[in-house]
Write a protein that holds these residues in place. Structure first.
Motif, PDB file in Angstrom:
ATOM      1  N   GLN A 306     -72.591 -52.290  40.123  1.00  0.00           N
ATOM      2  CA  GLN A 306     -72.110 -52.415  38.747  1.00  0.00           C
ATOM      3  C   GLN A 306     -73.258 -52.830  37.821  1.00  0.00           C
ATOM      4  OE1 GLN A 306     -68.837 -51.513  38.102  1.00  0.00           O
ATOM      5  NE2 GLN A 306     -69.604 -51.535  35.993  1.00  0.00           N
ATOM      6  N   ALA A 307     -74.150 -53.682  38.323  1.00  0.00           N
ATOM      7  CA  ALA A 307     -75.257 -54.182  37.500  1.00  0.00           C
ATOM      8  C   ALA A 307     -76.210 -53.059  37.094  1.00  0.00           C
ATOM      9  CB  ALA A 307     -76.014 -55.269  38.263  1.00  0.00           C
ATOM     10  N   GLN A 308     -76.176 -51.958  37.836  1.00  0.00           N
ATOM     11  CA  GLN A 308     -77.121 -50.860  37.556  1.00  0.00           C
ATOM     12  C   GLN A 308     -76.527 -49.770  36.673  1.00  0.00           C
ATOM     13  OE1 GLN A 308     -78.300 -49.466  41.398  1.00  0.00           O
ATOM     14  NE2 GLN A 308     -79.539 -51.252  41.858  1.00  0.00           N
ATOM     15  N   VAL A 309     -75.262 -49.911  36.292  1.00  0.00           N
ATOM     16  CA  VAL A 309     -74.585 -48.811  35.593  1.00  0.00           C
ATOM     17  C   VAL A 309     -75.252 -48.479  34.257  1.00  0.00           C
ATOM     18  CG1 VAL A 309     -72.439 -48.137  34.438  1.00  0.00           C
ATOM     19  CG2 VAL A 309     -72.368 -49.047  36.755  1.00  0.00           C
ATOM     20  N   GLU A 310     -75.619 -49.536  33.507  1.00  0.00           N
ATOM     21  CA  GLU A 310     -76.201 -49.283  32.196  1.00  0.00           C
ATOM     22  C   GLU A 310     -77.528 -48.538  32.312  1.00  0.00           C
ATOM     23  OE1 GLU A 310     -75.651 -52.783  29.583  1.00  0.00           O
ATOM     24  OE2 GLU A 310     -77.430 -51.938  28.562  1.00  0.00           O
ATOM     25  N   ARG A 311     -78.349 -49.004  33.248  1.00  0.00           N
ATOM     26  CA  ARG A 311     -79.638 -48.345  33.442  1.00  0.00           C
ATOM     27  C   ARG A 311     -79.451 -46.912  33.936  1.00  0.00           C
ATOM     28  NH1 ARG A 311     -84.153 -50.498  37.430  1.00  0.00           N
ATOM     29  NH2 ARG A 311     -83.383 -48.674  38.536  1.00  0.00           N
ATOM     30  N   ALA A 312     -78.462 -46.744  34.823  1.00  0.00           N
ATOM     31  CA  ALA A 312     -78.169 -45.408  35.343  1.00  0.00           C
ATOM     32  C   ALA A 312     -77.802 -44.474  34.191  1.00  0.00           C
ATOM     33  CB  ALA A 312     -77.036 -45.474  36.363  1.00  0.00           C
ATOM     34  N   CYS A 313     -76.991 -44.964  33.264  1.00  0.00           N
ATOM     35  CA  CYS A 313     -76.567 -44.125  32.134  1.00  0.00           C
ATOM     36  C   CYS A 313     -77.754 -43.742  31.261  1.00  0.00           C
ATOM     37  CB  CYS A 313     -75.491 -44.832  31.314  1.00  0.00           C
ATOM     38  SG  CYS A 313     -73.906 -44.836  32.172  1.00  0.00           S
ATOM     39  N   ARG A 314     -78.691 -44.668  31.108  1.00  0.00           N
ATOM     40  CA  ARG A 314     -79.908 -44.320  30.346  1.00  0.00           C
ATOM     41  C   ARG A 314     -80.660 -43.199  31.066  1.00  0.00           C
ATOM     42  NH1 ARG A 314     -80.299 -49.875  29.153  1.00  0.00           N
ATOM     43  NH2 ARG A 314     -81.844 -50.279  30.768  1.00  0.00           N
ATOM     44  N   GLY A 315     -80.711 -43.278  32.403  1.00  0.00           N
ATOM     45  CA  GLY A 315     -81.359 -42.221  33.196  1.00  0.00           C
ATOM     46  C   GLY A 315     -80.647 -40.887  33.033  1.00  0.00           C
TER      47      GLY A 315
END
Ligand code: SAH
Length: 394
Positions: A306-315
């Motif tokens: 869950q902590a990586q979702v925002e960064r994933a969306c930027r990717g």
């Protein structure tokens, strides 16, 4: 049998047949279960709710296998569940054009922690939880007896095992060593890959139907495939009559295999393979003034937690923007995400942002999901992880 007594109000998800019990829901453990052992789940009011397997180290302390107090987690249960999973794939098994498919999809098939992929005469398995890992011999012998496979190879070399306190594990479990590379048939096309050294369990079965749907837009077109691995989408595109194919992946061995897979299917479509980081390669292609009629994006899982979702969306936004820039007006963007934590809704919003920033207008033509051998259990929506969109871009 050991018992997990739940906190007040925490029995609802179990009653609704969600197959996970989180440590935070447990008030106390009665008895001292060993890793993987069967445990009963008891409500705060003392009512029997379900039976699962224990895993002390994971946040998911129990994976549930049955809501029937008469049913034990034993060889008979495993055989019943396996047979049901096989019956659910009977149509695929009978299709002479395809001999590779997911035979068991964990929770969705009532077998939390167990993945079994069939690749021609061989099985590639993942044992992802204590409950499954401690029963690996039982499971291997049932699979050997009931699938007709020539060999069973374990590919439990995945990080999620750490959460369960399990080491990565890999190797032949039963029968003959699979040939390397191994050859499968998918929708009449031939693919070779390494079951032992390849990614995931060797090949990406979940995109089988989507490859065909995307290929329908590729006849006579210049196609850019990004994150190609051994060329699932690209071989289909070439077979559908693509004018040219450019393939981008960071793995040089995967691209080598892609070239061989093209040849294996007698495809002489002009092919350019570019080994490198997709984010950089797409920028470079734009600087060089290149453009395409179809761009296919099938990136790896960007969000592991869950902590990586925002960064994933930027990717996802960045890579989709780069792809949009490379498309000729009226071209097709086929774009996927296999991050379960990024919902189809969220993924569509990310694409919306990418199109807006790229100054392109996009129309959704088709929505893609994982194939039917990766069923989504209604009581376990987390099993839906693959989503994609085919868009026309102006
Ligand atoms: N489309 C493939 C599956 C792709 S899996 C098929 O249909 O079989 C994701 C692929 O992305 C892997 O092959 C991996 O090597 C590649 N990859 C991961 N990170 C990458 C990056 N930054 N740039 C390019 N490729 C990358």
């Amino acid at each position: 049998m050991a018992r997990l007594i739940l906190k007040a109000g925490r029995g609802k998800s179990v009653l609704q047949r969600h197959p996970w019990v989180f440590s935070g829901a447990v008030k106390r453990v009665e008895g001292s279960p060993t890793e993987g052992q069967a445990v009963d789940i008891i409500s705060a009011e003392g009512e029997w709710l379900a039976r699962g397997t224990w895993s002390s180290r994971s946040q998911i302390v129990a994976r549930l296998f049955t809501w029937d107090p008469q049913e034990n987690i034993d060889g008979e249960l495993f055989l019943r569940r396996l047979k049901r999973a096989f019956a659910g794939r009977a149509d695929l098994a009978a299709d002479p054009a395809t001999n590779a498919y997911r035979l068991v999809f964990a929770e969705s098939d009532g077998l939390p922690g167990l993945i079994v992929d069939r690749y021609a005469d061989y099985l590639s398995v993942q044992f992802l939880t204590q409950g499954i890992a401690t029963r690996s011999e039982l499971i291997s012998s049932l699979l050997a007896e009931h699938t007709g496979a020539r060999g069973i190879y374990e590919r439990s070399d995945v990080d999620v095992r750490h959460k369960e306190g399990l080491e990565r594990a890999e190797g032949l479990l039963w029968g003959e060593e699979p040939p390397d590379p191994l050859e499968i048939r998918e929708n009449g096309m031939r693919f070779r890959f390494s079951l032992r050294g390849g990614q995931k369990t060797g090949y990406y079965l979940d995109q089988r139907d989507n490859r065909r749907r995307v290929a329908a837009y590729c006849s006579g077109r210049d196609v850019l495939g990004v994150f190609t691995y051994t060329g699932g989408f690209e071989v289909y595109a070439a077979a559908a009559g693509a004018a040219s194919v450019v393939a981008v992946d960071s793995s040089a061995p995967a691209l080598e295999q892609l070239q061989q897979n093209m040849a294996l299917n007698n495809l002489s479509t002009p092919l350019e393979c570019i080994a490198g980081d997709a984010f950089q390669v797409l920028r470079r292609l734009r600087e060089e003034g290149r453009s395409f009629d179809v761009v296919i994006l099938d990136p790896p899982k960007f969000a592991q937690s869950q902590a990586q979702v925002e960064r994933a969306c930027r990717g996802y936004k960045d890579i989709n923007m780069q792809a949009l820039h490379l498309l000729r007006p009226g071209g097709i963007l086929a774009t996927c995400s296999c991050s379960g934590l990024v919902s189809a809704d969220l993924f569509q919003k990310v694409l919306f942002g990418a199109a807006l920033d790229a100054g392109r207008e996009a129309q959704i033509l088709e929505q893609l999901r994982q194939g039917p051998d990766h069923p989504v259990l209604l009581t376990f929506p987390e099993s839906a992880y693959l989503k994609g969109l085919i868009c026309r871009v102006w």
